[in-house]
Design a protein around this motif. Structure first.
Motif, PDB file in Angstrom:
ATOM      1  N   UNK A 282       0.855  -1.195   0.000  1.00 46.12           N
ATOM      2  CA  UNK A 282       0.000   0.000   0.000  1.00 46.12           C
ATOM      3  C   UNK A 282       0.893   1.247   0.000  1.00 46.12           C
ATOM      4  N   UNK A 283       2.196   1.009  -0.197  1.00 44.64           N
ATOM      5  CA  UNK A 283       3.130   2.128  -0.290  1.00 44.64           C
ATOM      6  C   UNK A 283       3.127   2.599  -1.742  1.00 44.64           C
ATOM      7  N   UNK A 284       3.431   3.857  -1.958  1.00 45.33           N
ATOM      8  CA  UNK A 284       3.527   4.430  -3.313  1.00 45.33           C
ATOM      9  C   UNK A 284       4.456   3.558  -4.180  1.00 45.33           C
ATOM     10  N   UNK A 285       4.132   3.413  -5.474  1.00 40.41           N
ATOM     11  CA  UNK A 285       4.930   2.521  -6.324  1.00 40.41           C
ATOM     12  C   UNK A 285       6.398   2.938  -6.411  1.00 40.41           C
ATOM     13  N   UNK A 286       6.672   4.254  -6.379  1.00 43.04           N
ATOM     14  CA  UNK A 286       8.067   4.664  -6.585  1.00 43.04           C
ATOM     15  C   UNK A 286       8.979   4.172  -5.460  1.00 43.04           C
ATOM     16  N   UNK A 287       8.688   4.525  -4.180  1.00 46.16           N
ATOM     17  CA  UNK A 287       9.537   3.955  -3.125  1.00 46.16           C
ATOM     18  C   UNK A 287       9.423   2.441  -3.029  1.00 46.16           C
ATOM     19  N   UNK A 298      12.444  -2.242 -12.475  1.00 48.37           N
ATOM     20  CA  UNK A 298      11.281  -1.376 -12.209  1.00 48.37           C
ATOM     21  C   UNK A 298      10.654  -0.901 -13.524  1.00 48.37           C
ATOM     22  N   UNK A 299       9.341  -0.671 -13.561  1.00 44.11           N
ATOM     23  CA  UNK A 299       8.715  -0.081 -14.751  1.00 44.11           C
ATOM     24  C   UNK A 299       9.027   1.417 -14.796  1.00 44.11           C
ATOM     25  N   UNK A 300      10.219   1.741 -15.363  1.00 44.11           N
ATOM     26  CA  UNK A 300      10.773   3.103 -15.234  1.00 44.11           C
ATOM     27  C   UNK A 300       9.844   4.195 -15.769  1.00 44.11           C
ATOM     28  N   UNK A 301       9.228   3.925 -16.923  1.00 46.04           N
ATOM     29  CA  UNK A 301       8.373   4.937 -17.548  1.00 46.04           C
ATOM     30  C   UNK A 301       7.254   5.336 -16.599  1.00 46.04           C
ATOM     31  N   UNK A 302       6.684   4.318 -15.972  1.00 42.68           N
ATOM     32  CA  UNK A 302       5.565   4.527 -15.048  1.00 42.68           C
ATOM     33  C   UNK A 302       6.014   5.319 -13.819  1.00 42.68           C
ATOM     34  N   UNK A 303       7.191   4.959 -13.314  1.00 39.26           N
ATOM     35  CA  UNK A 303       7.676   5.633 -12.106  1.00 39.26           C
ATOM     36  C   UNK A 303       8.025   7.087 -12.387  1.00 39.26           C
ATOM     37  N   UNK A 304       8.403   7.370 -13.656  1.00 38.47           N
ATOM     38  CA  UNK A 304       8.837   8.742 -13.969  1.00 38.47           C
ATOM     39  C   UNK A 304       7.733   9.602 -14.567  1.00 38.47           C
ATOM     40  N   UNK A 305       6.525   9.044 -14.630  1.00 42.13           N
ATOM     41  CA  UNK A 305       5.409   9.817 -15.185  1.00 42.13           C
ATOM     42  C   UNK A 305       5.128  11.053 -14.324  1.00 42.13           C
ATOM     43  N   UNK A 440      -1.051  10.077  -6.553  1.00 43.95           N
ATOM     44  CA  UNK A 440      -0.203   9.255  -7.424  1.00 43.95           C
ATOM     45  C   UNK A 440       0.155  10.015  -8.690  1.00 43.95           C
ATOM     46  N   UNK A 441       0.096   9.337  -9.839  1.00 44.09           N
ATOM     47  CA  UNK A 441       0.412  10.015 -11.097  1.00 44.09           C
ATOM     48  C   UNK A 441      -0.750  10.913 -11.527  1.00 44.09           C
ATOM     49  N   UNK A 442      -0.419  11.973 -12.268  1.00 42.48           N
ATOM     50  CA  UNK A 442      -1.462  12.875 -12.772  1.00 42.48           C
ATOM     51  C   UNK A 442      -2.212  12.205 -13.924  1.00 42.48           C
ATOM     52  N   UNK A 443      -3.423  12.702 -14.194  1.00 48.83           N
ATOM     53  CA  UNK A 443      -4.200  12.180 -15.334  1.00 48.83           C
ATOM     54  C   UNK A 443      -4.238  13.244 -16.417  1.00 48.83           C
ATOM     55  N   UNK A 444      -3.066  13.808 -16.740  1.00 45.51           N
ATOM     56  CA  UNK A 444      -3.051  14.916 -17.687  1.00 45.51           C
ATOM     57  C   UNK A 444      -2.938  14.487 -19.145  1.00 45.51           C
ATOM     58  N   UNK A 445      -3.173  13.216 -19.433  1.00 42.72           N
ATOM     59  CA  UNK A 445      -3.329  12.808 -20.824  1.00 42.72           C
ATOM     60  C   UNK A 445      -4.331  11.671 -20.898  1.00 42.72           C
ATOM     61  N   UNK A 467      -3.898   1.015  -3.380  1.00 37.08           N
ATOM     62  CA  UNK A 467      -3.748   2.411  -2.943  1.00 37.08           C
ATOM     63  C   UNK A 467      -3.731   3.402  -4.088  1.00 37.08           C
ATOM     64  N   UNK A 468      -3.507   4.651  -3.737  1.00 43.59           N
ATOM     65  CA  UNK A 468      -3.690   5.760  -4.667  1.00 43.59           C
ATOM     66  C   UNK A 468      -2.703   5.837  -5.810  1.00 43.59           C
ATOM     67  N   UNK A 469      -1.570   5.115  -5.750  1.00 40.94           N
ATOM     68  CA  UNK A 469      -0.602   5.221  -6.854  1.00 40.94           C
ATOM     69  C   UNK A 469      -0.796   4.116  -7.887  1.00 40.94           C
ATOM     70  N   UNK A 470      -1.760   3.218  -7.654  1.00 50.05           N
ATOM     71  CA  UNK A 470      -1.981   2.123  -8.613  1.00 50.05           C
ATOM     72  C   UNK A 470      -3.410   2.186  -9.166  1.00 50.05           C
ATOM     73  N   UNK A 471      -3.730   1.274 -10.052  1.00 45.37           N
ATOM     74  CA  UNK A 471      -5.062   1.234 -10.663  1.00 45.37           C
ATOM     75  C   UNK A 471      -6.147   1.068  -9.601  1.00 45.37           C
TER      76      UNK A 471
END
Ligand SMILES: Cc1cc2nc3c(=O)[nH]c(=O)nc-3n(C[C@H](O)[C@H](O)[C@H](O)COP(=O)(O)OP(=O)(O)OC[C@H]3O[C@@H](n4cnc5c(N)ncnc54)[C@H](O)[C@@H]3O)c2cc1C
Length: 499
Positions: A282-287, A298-305, A440-445, A467-471
């Motif tokens: 339930x921790x944010x995906x990045x940490x 790691x899924x780098x693209x996702x972590x750097x979104x 989590x990640x923004x929904x700007x696209x 949690x909030x950083x995943x689907x």
């Protein structure tokens, strides 16, 4: 290091998603232990006390309460024995610099009437817009919010077919702001509805028009207030989890997820190593990837979104009752577009920020001393990228005091008698959310909904994500949905393991 005896599922984090998942897994007859680095449950959904005032630390708007009730019903308990809530007759008071004021109300009919009389919109078409949100919401909710997008069955179901047929109507390929300008003639109405992009930390000038469905939750279902404030949600879920036998390890940070042959087998924590049959983060995906899974690709693209917005929050004790304010209040920026450009392009704050003030003591008198109010003042801010937050907080405080005083027509400064502050760095320290992003990640696209991390990846067996950083995303309702999806996936995987 000492190895503790074998138990079933270890959950990292007691945020609302972690609590809900633990409850669901116990209802599947699993044994669950939660490891929480803080001394308290709730993560962002926690509480702060200062000089006789109590404040909800994070969320202040409660929608879809049935998703919380559902957890008690699943456990065959009466939710009303754990917590209660009321529907708010007035949803939000809106204030503009030119003196315009508007209250949105619990029914779509009353809100359409208020918008027509104050902002000059056509009442009938405003009501049609509000009521029409239901259909779009149901299509999107069936397709995106209730199931894993990473299972082929989701894409081949009857509901998915309905979704594909309706794609042209869902606004995936146009922007929210642009869409609202085609529905409303007054820029203030457009601004009011654009504001819903901030409900998942996005920019209305970039986010797809699909997100225009968010107001459906308020006007067609309701905005709610839990008895005891938002913290009552955490307290109720924590109590339910305890009653069901979930074991909590507070003040226990997880340092590594133990992996053996691409399978999660345990947790290394500040208090020793624990073996489990499955793990949920339930921790944010990045940490989670960078610190807890350093040897996994790691899924780098996702972590750097791009991250969702964060916030500067002032928790202010005010020694006055402000009769012109309600439970939820917005003081709008005079230049909304430049406010979002400041947040998402310049990664800074606008000189004229929109100010949100939540006052739980309007309903929960014990949250403030007599003749006083507890103001939760939130200003949307970029996620932390090394900005000088001390300077930004000082600047913003002055701007907020000036703006609210200007619009109310008298100085509020002398009424401020207690203060606590959270900024993106402190939010990250308190909850481990990357950059202090609230959602989590923004929904700007238009692809953001498809690009969230799944609730399970076959690449790391027996590791679930909630949690909030995943689907499907951030905010209490979506975090609760993520717990449901992850628990369903656990159950399906367990079934196939047994076969
Ligand atoms: C200021 C603010 C306002 C908001 N407003 C609203 C609102 O009005 N309505 C709404 O619906 N949502 C709102 N949100 C968003 C909402 O709070 C979040 O989406 C939701 O609470 C996130 O829950 P979560 O399950 O992702 O867990 P989080 O709350 O992020 O908690 C994660 C937990 O995991 C723990 N943890 C992390 N790493 C470790 C580790 N390695 N070891 C042990 N423990 C660990 C953390 O300490 C934390 O307790 C707001 C958020 C904030 C901060």
């Amino acid at each position: 290091m000492k190895m503790h005896e074998n138990t079933k599922i270890g959950v990292i984090g007691a945020g609302v998603g972690g609590l809900a998942l633990a409850i669901r897994l116990v209802c599947q007859n699993q044994k669950v232990e939660i490891f929480e680095k803080n001394a308290f449950p709730g993560g962002k959904l926690s509480s702060i006390e200062k000089d006789g005032f109590r404040f909800d630390a994070g969320p202040s708007l409660f929608t879809l309460p049935t998703l919380v009730d559902e957890l008690f019903e699943l456990a065959e308990k009466n939710p009303r024995e754990y917590f209660n809530y009321q529907r708010l007759p007035e949803i939000c008071k809106y204030f503009w610099e030119d003196g315009t004021k508007l209250s949105t109300l619990e029914s779509a009919q009353e809100t359409a009437k208020a918008i027509a009389s104050t902002l000059g919109e056509d009442e009938k078409s405003t009501l049609k817009f509000l009521l029409g949100l239901k259909k779009k919401y149901n299509i999107i909710s069936d397709l995106f919010l209730g199931s894993s997008l990473h299972k082929i069955g989701t894409w081949t179901s009857k509901k998915a077919l309905m979704g594909y047929l309706n794609i042209p109507r869902l606004g995936l390929f146009s922007k929210m702001h642009q869409y609202h300008t085609t529905v409303f003639k007054n820029p203030k109405t457009v601004q009011l509805f654009d504001r819903y992009a901030t409900y998942n930390g996005s920019n209305p000038y970039q986010t797809p028009a699909t997100l225009s469905i968010i107001p459906h939750l308020e006007y067609n279902i309701g905005a709610f207030f839990p008895e005891g404030g938002m913290i009552a949600i955490t307290n109720a879920l924590y109590q339910l989890a305890l009653d069901l036998g979930v074991i909590f390890h507070f003040n226990t940070g997880v340092e590594r997820i133990l992996i053996y042959e691409s399978t999660a087998v345990g947790l290394s924590t500040s208090k020793g190593d624990f073996h489990f049959d499955a793990i949920a983060s339930n921790s944010d995906i990045r940490p989670s990837y960078l610190q807890l899974l350093p040897d996994v690709e790691a899924p780098k693209k996702l972590l750097n979104q791009e991250k969702s917005s964060s916030g500067i929050i002032f928790y202010w004790g005010m020694n006055k009752i402000f009769d012109e304010l309600g439970v939820h209040n917005i003081f709008f920026s005079d230049n909304y577009q430049s406010e979002f450009e400041a947040i998402f392009k310049q990664k800074s704050l606008s000189e004229d920020p929109t100010v949100y003030i939540h006052i739980s003591s309007k309903l929960e008198k014990k949250d403030a001393p007599e003749n006083s109010e507890n103001w939760f003042v939130l200003i949307n801010a970029p996620a932390n990228e090394g900005q000088n937050w001390d300077e930004l907080v000082l600047l913003t405080k002055e701007r907020v005091l000036d703006k609210v005083s200007r619009i109310l027509g008298y100085s509020i400064r002398e009424h401020l008698i207690a203060e606590d502050i959270l900024d993106p760095i402190k939010i990250e320290q308190r909850t481990s959310s990357s950059g202090g992003a609230l959602y989590g990640n923004a929904s700007n696209n238009q692809f953001a909904a498809f690009l969230r991390h799944p609730n399970y990846r076959p690449a790391i067996k027996n590791l679930y994500w909630v949690g909030g950083s995943v689907h499907p995303g951030g905010g209490i309702p979506l975090c609760l949905s993520s717990a449901k999806i992850a628990a369903d996936l656990y159950q399906k995987n367990a079934y196939f393991r047994k076969k």
